[in-house]
Design a protein around this motif. Structure first.
Motif, short mmCIF file in Angstrom:
data_model
loop_
_atom_site.label_atom_id
_atom_site.label_comp_id
_atom_site.label_asym_id
_atom_site.label_seq_id
_atom_site.Cartn_x
_atom_site.Cartn_y
_atom_site.Cartn_z
N LEU A 114 -1.54 0.57 -5.15
CA LEU A 114 -2.31 1.75 -5.52
C LEU A 114 -1.47 3.02 -5.47
CD1 LEU A 114 -5.69 1.03 -3.69
CD2 LEU A 114 -5.29 1.06 -6.16
N VAL A 115 -0.61 3.11 -4.46
CA VAL A 115 0.27 4.28 -4.36
C VAL A 115 1.23 4.34 -5.56
CG1 VAL A 115 2.23 5.21 -3.08
CG2 VAL A 115 0.17 4.61 -1.90
N GLY A 140 0.52 1.52 2.39
CA GLY A 140 -0.31 0.32 2.32
C GLY A 140 -0.77 -0.14 3.69
N TYR A 141 0.13 -0.10 4.66
CA TYR A 141 -0.24 -0.49 6.03
C TYR A 141 -1.17 0.54 6.68
CZ TYR A 141 2.74 -4.57 6.14
OH TYR A 141 3.28 -5.80 5.90
N LEU A 184 -8.71 -4.67 3.12
CA LEU A 184 -7.82 -4.42 1.99
C LEU A 184 -6.40 -4.80 2.38
CD1 LEU A 184 -7.77 -3.03 -0.88
CD2 LEU A 184 -6.97 -1.00 0.32
N PRO A 185 -5.78 -5.75 1.67
CA PRO A 185 -4.39 -6.13 2.00
C PRO A 185 -3.44 -4.94 1.81
CG PRO A 185 -5.37 -7.71 0.47
CD PRO A 185 -6.32 -6.56 0.57
N ALA A 186 -2.42 -4.87 2.66
CA ALA A 186 -1.45 -3.78 2.60
C ALA A 186 -0.76 -3.73 1.24
CB ALA A 186 -0.42 -3.92 3.72
#
Length: 185
Positions: A125-126, A107-108, A117-119
């Motif tokens: 999503l992952v 995310g980061y 896009l926020p982390a």
């Protein structure tokens, strides 16, 4: 004589390699470098020795208890059913924590390339992607894992080859800026 295994030895090895090269190298290693400095080399060596002993233990347990079942079966057969139950749940929770670590790390990384896009969205999503891939089935998800492992190993080899000409021994001084506490951290 029972169902045939759906995964090959290559698939099984890549499941472990995929886990190691994902969480262990791309996410956690950077944080470890911040607390160990150049002595990260010692930290990695210590972790490698622990991993080697764990592998020897797993190999010996697999020889003694050749049925499928992993840590749950080993604990149940070697100690007791309750211990197997506890170890099974601990294993499950450790996978949740390591999966969350990878998801947050991704995310980061994604937020770095897509700043708006926020982390947390990237991490979500992952997780959703991983669930959808697993729903395809063991063999299909294993094929994708095999491709990802080969890609990650290729990236690591490329990084090592690109970084090697830029190695400077002076970057290793002081070798243990945070002492043994940094190495163990």
């Amino acid at each position: 004589s029972g169902p045939k295994p759906r995964l090959s030895l290559f698939d099984a090895i890549n499941i472990s390699l995929g886990s190691i090269t994902g969480a262990g190298i791309f996410v956690i290693l950077g944080a470890a470098a911040a607390v160990a400095g150049p002595s990260l080399i010692l930290s990695v060596f210590i972790a490698a020795m622990v991993s080697l002993m764990t592998a020897f233990s797993a190999a010996e347990l697999s020889r003694i208890y050749p049925r499928s079942g992993g840590v749950y079966l080993f604990a149940r057969e070697a100690i007791s059913g309750f211990t197997g139950f506890l170890v099974g749940w601990i294993w499950l929770f450790s996978n949740i924590v390591s999966g969350a670590t990878v998801a947050v790390g991704f995310g980061y990384y994604l937020a770095y390339f897509l700043p708006h896009l926020p982390a947390s969205v990237g991490a979500g999503l992952v997780i959703v992607s991983a669930v959808l891939i697993q729903l395809l089935g063991a063999k299909e998800s294993s094929r994708l894992n095999n491709l990802l492992v080969l890609f990650k190993i290729g990236v690591l080899l490329f990084f090592a080859a690109a970084a090697f000409p830029h190695f400077r021994g002076t970057n290793l001084r002081p070798f243990m800026p945070f002492g043994l506490r940094g190495v163990w951290a």
